[in-house]
Design a protein around this motif. Structure first.
Motif, PDB file in Angstrom:
ATOM      1  N   THR A  67      55.243 -11.787  49.985  1.00  0.00           N
ATOM      2  CA  THR A  67      55.054 -10.344  50.151  1.00  0.00           C
ATOM      3  C   THR A  67      55.396  -9.931  51.574  1.00  0.00           C
ATOM      4  O   THR A  67      56.093  -8.932  51.796  1.00  0.00           O
ATOM      5  N   PHE A  68      54.905 -10.725  52.541  1.00  0.00           N
ATOM      6  CA  PHE A  68      55.218 -10.436  53.946  1.00  0.00           C
ATOM      7  C   PHE A  68      56.727 -10.503  54.181  1.00  0.00           C
ATOM      8  O   PHE A  68      57.284  -9.693  54.924  1.00  0.00           O
ATOM      9  N   PHE A  69      57.391 -11.483  53.542  1.00  0.00           N
ATOM     10  CA  PHE A  69      58.832 -11.602  53.719  1.00  0.00           C
ATOM     11  C   PHE A  69      59.563 -10.371  53.205  1.00  0.00           C
ATOM     12  O   PHE A  69      60.477  -9.854  53.862  1.00  0.00           O
ATOM     13  N   VAL A  70      59.160  -9.874  52.025  1.00  0.00           N
ATOM     14  CA  VAL A  70      59.841  -8.702  51.472  1.00  0.00           C
ATOM     15  C   VAL A  70      59.618  -7.492  52.368  1.00  0.00           C
ATOM     16  O   VAL A  70      60.556  -6.735  52.678  1.00  0.00           O
ATOM     17  N   VAL A  71      58.373  -7.331  52.843  1.00  0.00           N
ATOM     18  CA  VAL A  71      58.079  -6.182  53.707  1.00  0.00           C
ATOM     19  C   VAL A  71      58.871  -6.269  55.011  1.00  0.00           C
ATOM     20  O   VAL A  71      59.482  -5.291  55.466  1.00  0.00           O
ATOM     21  N   ALA A  72      58.881  -7.452  55.628  1.00  0.00           N
ATOM     22  CA  ALA A  72      59.580  -7.610  56.910  1.00  0.00           C
ATOM     23  C   ALA A  72      61.078  -7.390  56.746  1.00  0.00           C
ATOM     24  O   ALA A  72      61.714  -6.722  57.575  1.00  0.00           O
ATOM     25  N   SER A  73      61.675  -7.940  55.682  1.00  0.00           N
ATOM     26  CA  SER A  73      63.115  -7.748  55.467  1.00  0.00           C
ATOM     27  C   SER A  73      63.446  -6.291  55.249  1.00  0.00           C
ATOM     28  O   SER A  73      64.472  -5.799  55.749  1.00  0.00           O
ATOM     29  N   SER A  74      62.587  -5.586  54.508  1.00  0.00           N
ATOM     30  CA  SER A  74      62.878  -4.170  54.263  1.00  0.00           C
ATOM     31  C   SER A  74      62.794  -3.366  55.547  1.00  0.00           C
ATOM     32  O   SER A  74      63.634  -2.501  55.806  1.00  0.00           O
ATOM     33  N   ILE A  75      61.770  -3.665  56.386  1.00  0.00           N
ATOM     34  CA  ILE A  75      61.642  -2.925  57.638  1.00  0.00           C
ATOM     35  C   ILE A  75      62.851  -3.166  58.522  1.00  0.00           C
ATOM     36  O   ILE A  75      63.417  -2.252  59.136  1.00  0.00           O
ATOM     37  N   VAL A  76      63.299  -4.434  58.587  1.00  0.00           N
ATOM     38  CA  VAL A  76      64.425  -4.753  59.469  1.00  0.00           C
ATOM     39  C   VAL A  76      65.701  -4.127  58.942  1.00  0.00           C
ATOM     40  O   VAL A  76      66.527  -3.628  59.725  1.00  0.00           O
ATOM     41  N   SER A  77      65.909  -4.091  57.620  1.00  0.00           N
ATOM     42  CA  SER A  77      67.150  -3.475  57.137  1.00  0.00           C
ATOM     43  C   SER A  77      67.113  -1.964  57.328  1.00  0.00           C
ATOM     44  O   SER A  77      68.150  -1.363  57.652  1.00  0.00           O
ATOM     45  N   ALA A  78      65.921  -1.336  57.209  1.00  0.00           N
ATOM     46  CA  ALA A  78      65.843   0.097  57.493  1.00  0.00           C
ATOM     47  C   ALA A  78      66.152   0.356  58.965  1.00  0.00           C
ATOM     48  O   ALA A  78      66.903   1.288  59.311  1.00  0.00           O
ATOM     49  N   TYR A  79      65.609  -0.479  59.864  1.00  0.00           N
ATOM     50  CA  TYR A  79      65.888  -0.321  61.300  1.00  0.00           C
ATOM     51  C   TYR A  79      67.377  -0.477  61.585  1.00  0.00           C
ATOM     52  O   TYR A  79      67.958   0.271  62.380  1.00  0.00           O
ATOM     53  N   LEU A  80      68.011  -1.465  60.915  1.00  0.00           N
ATOM     54  CA  LEU A  80      69.441  -1.700  61.189  1.00  0.00           C
ATOM     55  C   LEU A  80      70.280  -0.517  60.737  1.00  0.00           C
ATOM     56  O   LEU A  80      71.237  -0.134  61.409  1.00  0.00           O
ATOM     57  N   ILE A  81      69.901   0.096  59.598  1.00  0.00           N
ATOM     58  CA  ILE A  81      70.656   1.270  59.140  1.00  0.00           C
ATOM     59  C   ILE A  81      70.498   2.405  60.137  1.00  0.00           C
ATOM     60  O   ILE A  81      71.467   3.101  60.474  1.00  0.00           O
ATOM     61  N   LEU A  82      69.269   2.579  60.668  1.00  0.00           N
ATOM     62  CA  LEU A  82      69.078   3.661  61.626  1.00  0.00           C
ATOM     63  C   LEU A  82      69.773   3.379  62.947  1.00  0.00           C
ATOM     64  O   LEU A  82      70.189   4.299  63.651  1.00  0.00           O
ATOM     65  N   SER A  83      69.898   2.098  63.312  1.00  0.00           N
ATOM     66  CA  SER A  83      70.503   1.793  64.598  1.00  0.00           C
ATOM     67  C   SER A  83      72.012   1.880  64.560  1.00  0.00           C
ATOM     68  O   SER A  83      72.667   1.747  65.595  1.00  0.00           O
ATOM     69  N   LEU A  84      72.586   2.073  63.360  1.00  0.00           N
ATOM     70  CA  LEU A  84      74.028   2.307  63.303  1.00  0.00           C
ATOM     71  C   LEU A  84      74.403   3.546  64.097  1.00  0.00           C
ATOM     72  O   LEU A  84      75.478   3.621  64.695  1.00  0.00           O
ATOM     73  N   ALA A  85      73.482   4.529  64.117  1.00  0.00           N
ATOM     74  CA  ALA A  85      73.766   5.757  64.853  1.00  0.00           C
ATOM     75  C   ALA A  85      73.912   5.482  66.348  1.00  0.00           C
ATOM     76  O   ALA A  85      74.841   5.982  67.006  1.00  0.00           O
ATOM     77  N   ILE A  86      73.004   4.658  66.899  1.00  0.00           N
ATOM     78  CA  ILE A  86      73.096   4.338  68.327  1.00  0.00           C
ATOM     79  C   ILE A  86      74.357   3.523  68.609  1.00  0.00           C
ATOM     80  O   ILE A  86      75.003   3.664  69.651  1.00  0.00           O
ATOM     81  N   SER A  87      74.723   2.688  67.634  1.00  0.00           N
ATOM     82  CA  SER A  87      75.924   1.882  67.810  1.00  0.00           C
ATOM     83  C   SER A  87      77.162   2.767  67.870  1.00  0.00           C
ATOM     84  O   SER A  87      78.069   2.542  68.682  1.00  0.00           O
ATOM     85  N   ILE A  88      77.203   3.799  67.026  1.00  0.00           N
ATOM     86  CA  ILE A  88      78.342   4.724  67.059  1.00  0.00           C
ATOM     87  C   ILE A  88      78.346   5.480  68.385  1.00  0.00           C
ATOM     88  O   ILE A  88      79.403   5.723  68.979  1.00  0.00           O
ATOM     89  N   LEU A  89      77.143   5.804  68.881  1.00  0.00           N
ATOM     90  CA  LEU A  89      77.083   6.477  70.183  1.00  0.00           C
ATOM     91  C   LEU A  89      77.687   5.608  71.276  1.00  0.00           C
ATOM     92  O   LEU A  89      78.352   6.107  72.189  1.00  0.00           O
ATOM     93  N   HIS A  90      77.464   4.284  71.181  1.00  0.00           N
ATOM     94  CA  HIS A  90      78.027   3.404  72.198  1.00  0.00           C
ATOM     95  C   HIS A  90      79.532   3.286  72.088  1.00  0.00           C
ATOM     96  O   HIS A  90      80.209   3.040  73.082  1.00  0.00           O
TER      97      HIS A  90
END
Lengths: 179, 212
Positions: A67-90
């Motif tokens: 359960t912890f693994f599923v939660v952690a993976s989901s949080i990290v993939s949501a963060y990575l999708i949001l950080s695409l915006a900062i990557s485009i800014l760079h």
């Protein structure tokens, strides 16, 4: 004295290439972590026999580490999708320093969380495969074969995500030091 | 200000010189050279040096935590005072592969930290060298997932030992092996502290890498 690139206010040209590579690596990491989260969350195996008192069904819910693994993976993939915006800014503004430091720190936190989830799930998977006879913990993979195979496969995607996140951190560090 | 003073070095404080050239032969250039270097980057060296000192102190704390975790886990062995013919009531860290990996990973992290202390000292003494800082960042970035993996794998086995799992028929063993469980839980906490200190070290290196 020869004016450096910093004094002229222009980033070195390699920083833009580093930012583009960063963007593509982020896409790969999103695919890996999302696939592993979905593969783990959709495990459900029911054995074809049953008794009145014991339930012969295996889901990821039954083990708290999964359960912890599923939660952690989901949080990290949501963060990575949001950080695409900062990557485009760079990519667009290649001499931004403070956002690169922020991205490096957030990437480190995300990598730590993903690695924690993967390691906890790996420990349980290893236990399920081999068991520890000394403390009377027997292996369950011989009965729940499909469940074990699916869970082991989903770990591969998340370890690939960890490796890509490490590369992203190193890229950010190199881009920060090139001036 | 004074016509008799030659203004060759720009960072000089103009000193009124009444005597001709014999009095301003050697001392002024030396003073001017050092004031020029620190006059250009006074604040930058100072905060980078401060970050280097924080880095060094944190490294020493992390050495203590990592070695404490490795030794606390590596020296556990509890034998219960009764036995039967078929079942052995002795718990070692060797019996659980996650714990073996834990001891090895924390020992490696402690050894790496000891070896990285000279580089940390170099970063304090010469704060403008970026190569040492970047190398510390690279190796710290590799050490974070190693220590985190060891700590969290051991934590998941310890959780299982405390609570058991009725679906997989795994009995909680902590009720019998109480000392073993307490010691092992303490080692896991120390290892999580090490991982946290490593993350702070990565943050310090990232901030110190910025050239201003």
């Amino acid at each position: 004295m020869k004016p450096s690139a910093l004094q002229l206010g222009v980033a070195p040209p390699a920083n833009r290439g580093i930012a583009i590579l960063d963007f593509f690596l982020r896409l790969i990491a999103i695919v890996g972590t999302l696939a592993s989260a979905i593969a783990m969350a959709t495990t459900n195996q029911t054995l074809p026999f049953f008794s009145q008192f014991v339930r012969f069904r295996a889901k990821f819910n039954d083990l708290p580490s999964f359960t912890f693994f599923v939660v952690a993976s989901s949080i990290v993939s949501a963060y990575l999708i949001l950080s695409l915006a900062i990557s485009i800014l760079h990519i667009v503004k290649a001499n931004a320093v403070n956002t690169r430091v922020l991205l490096l720190l957030l990437d480190t936190a995300a990598m730590c969380l993903l690695m924690a989830g993967s390691a906890a799930a790996t420990a349980i998977v290893q236990l399920a495969h081999k068991g520890i006879n000394k403390v009377n913990w027997f292996s369950i993979c011989q009965q729940y074969n499909d469940f074990c195979k699916r869970v082991s496969g989903s770990l591969i995607g998340s370890y690939a995500g960890v490796v890509v996140l490490i590369l992203l951190i190193l890229l950010s560090g190199v881009a920060l030091s090139r001036r | 200000m004074d016509s008799s003073h030659s203004t060759k070095e720009s960072g000089d404080i103009p000193i009124p010189v009444t005597n001709p050239k014999s009095s301003k032969a050697a001392p002024p250039p030396v003073v001017a050279a050092t004031t020029k270097k620190t006059a250009k980057h006074p604040l930058v060296s100072r905060w980078k040096r401060g970050l280097g000192i924080i880095d060094f102190i944190l490294r020493i704390c992390a050495i203590a935590a990592a070695l404490a975790a490795a030794t606390a886990m590596g020296t556990t062995s509890q034998q219960l005072p009764f036995f039967t013919q078929f079942f052995q009531f002795k718990a070692d860290y060797n019996d659980l592969p996650a714990f073996t990996f834990f001891v090895i990973a924390n020992a490696m992290a402690g050894a790496y930290l000891v070896l990285s202390l000279p580089f940390s000292i170099v970063c304090i003494v010469r704060p403008h060298i970026l190569g040492a800082r970047l190398m510390l960042l690279v190796f710290d970035t590799i050490a974070v997932p190693l220590v985190t993996a060891a700590a969290s794998a051991a934590a998941s086995i310890v959780y299982l030992a405390h609570n058991g799992n009725s679906d997989a028929n795994w009995v909680a063993i902590c009720r019998q092996f109480n000392d073993f469980c307490q010691r092992v839980s303490g080692a896991v906490v120390a290892s999580f502290i090490t991982a946290l200190v490593f993350i702070v070290l990565v943050a310090v290196s990232a901030v110190a890498l910025r050239r201003k």
